[in-house]
Design an enzyme around this catalytic site. Sequence first.
Site, mmCIF file in Angstrom:
data_model
loop_
_atom_site.group_PDB
_atom_site.id
_atom_site.type_symbol
_atom_site.label_atom_id
_atom_site.label_comp_id
_atom_site.label_asym_id
_atom_site.label_seq_id
_atom_site.Cartn_x
_atom_site.Cartn_y
_atom_site.Cartn_z
ATOM 1 N N HIS A 1 -2.197 3.031 -6.086
ATOM 2 C CA HIS A 1 -3.105 1.819 -6.077
ATOM 3 C C HIS A 1 -3.002 1.074 -7.055
ATOM 4 C CE1 HIS A 1 -5.289 1.646 -2.357
ATOM 5 N NE2 HIS A 1 -5.382 2.787 -2.353
ATOM 6 N N TYR B 1 -9.652 -9.613 -8.016
ATOM 7 C CA TYR B 1 -8.610 -9.687 -8.961
ATOM 8 C C TYR B 1 -8.840 -10.924 -9.841
ATOM 9 C CZ TYR B 1 -6.474 -6.155 -6.218
ATOM 10 O OH TYR B 1 -6.350 -4.770 -5.635
ATOM 11 N N HIS C 1 -4.870 -8.346 2.825
ATOM 12 C CA HIS C 1 -6.265 -8.393 2.827
ATOM 13 C C HIS C 1 -6.572 -9.247 4.047
ATOM 14 C CE1 HIS C 1 -6.643 -7.200 -1.628
ATOM 15 N NE2 HIS C 1 -6.597 -6.174 -0.880
ATOM 16 N N ARG D 1 0.763 -1.110 0.009
ATOM 17 C CA ARG D 1 -0.140 0.118 -0.166
ATOM 18 C C ARG D 1 0.984 1.266 0.034
ATOM 19 N NH1 ARG D 1 -2.470 -3.349 3.967
ATOM 20 N NH2 ARG D 1 -4.536 -3.942 3.410
ATOM 21 N N ARG E 1 -0.484 -1.562 -7.039
ATOM 22 C CA ARG E 1 -0.731 -2.486 -6.311
ATOM 23 C C ARG E 1 -1.812 -3.515 -6.965
ATOM 24 N NH1 ARG E 1 -1.627 -4.250 -0.793
ATOM 25 N NH2 ARG E 1 -3.844 -4.481 -0.197
ATOM 26 N N LYS F 1 -2.060 -2.437 8.052
ATOM 27 C CA LYS F 1 -3.536 -1.889 8.534
ATOM 28 C C LYS F 1 -3.662 -2.710 9.920
ATOM 29 C CE LYS F 1 -5.977 0.148 4.761
ATOM 30 N NZ LYS F 1 -7.533 0.119 4.137
#
Length: 295
Positions: free
Chosen positions: A241, A276, A267, A145, A244, A169
């Site tokens: 992004h 994806y 994720h 990210r 990514r 995150k």
Amino acid sequence: MTLEEQFLSYLKNERSYSPKTVLAYQKDLAAAKKFWQENGGFPGWDQISRRDLEIYLLATGQKLASSTLSRKLSSLKSFYRFLTRRGLVKADPTVAIQLRRGKKKLPEFFYQDEVGQVIRSLNDGKPLTVRNRAIVALFYATGMRLSELTDLKIKQLDLENGMILVHGKGNKDRYVFFDQESKKYLEEYLQAARPSLLKNEPDTGAVFLNKLGRPISSRGIAKAVQQIFQKAGLTAGAHPHELRHSFATAMLNNGADLRSVQELLGHEDLSTTQIYTHVSMQHLTVEYRQHFPRK
């Protein structure tokens, strides 16, 4: 009062909206602002562009129901309509943005040869160019990210084994990997360009520095990526992004397991990664129709 506070006061006192509805608007504005702060920086509501909004909706839409995404866009449209009518901003970036009902937009990505074209264009040997080449290579090789690459410290790098310990995150750590080509670009930056940029500034240990020798901001990286791709003749609106997305799509196109890609991207929910697979299938469909011998 801030612009958000003026808007929320207007909803409460002039439009007589319920506290629950006002809170929903507040949360939607806060979520958008937080996203931009973590992915390029938040310059102010008057500086948000249509492209900024599209990137936000694209990234957010991967894990939300279409109805929730529509509500978030509606909140932003109402907010900007209020701001423009009061003369608090000059332009409304939400005007031309519409969501396709019932269908999530697939992530935009670059093919391997396009990323290679960009990397090869960064060849003048200047410190900032060497830095930018390492940034693009790492984004594509690792799928990190923007906020993760911005906060990257030298102590997180394992150059010998081609690994990076990423602080993701929710304070969740994970390892990502990079190839020999990316290692070469990163080492060239660390050994020559970074010391040149650092000059007499105190060394904070941040991997990527700006032209003043200080840790580069998320917005600085996002702006650099946009300019790099524009100069290479690919697009005027590239964003980290999309690199990514490019990493994830390339991994799946080359046979990677979905759960492995989930781990590498950090994720929490597999459904976020599954978007994806649709991109990969779309790519395969095009390839099949172009190259299958029977017409």
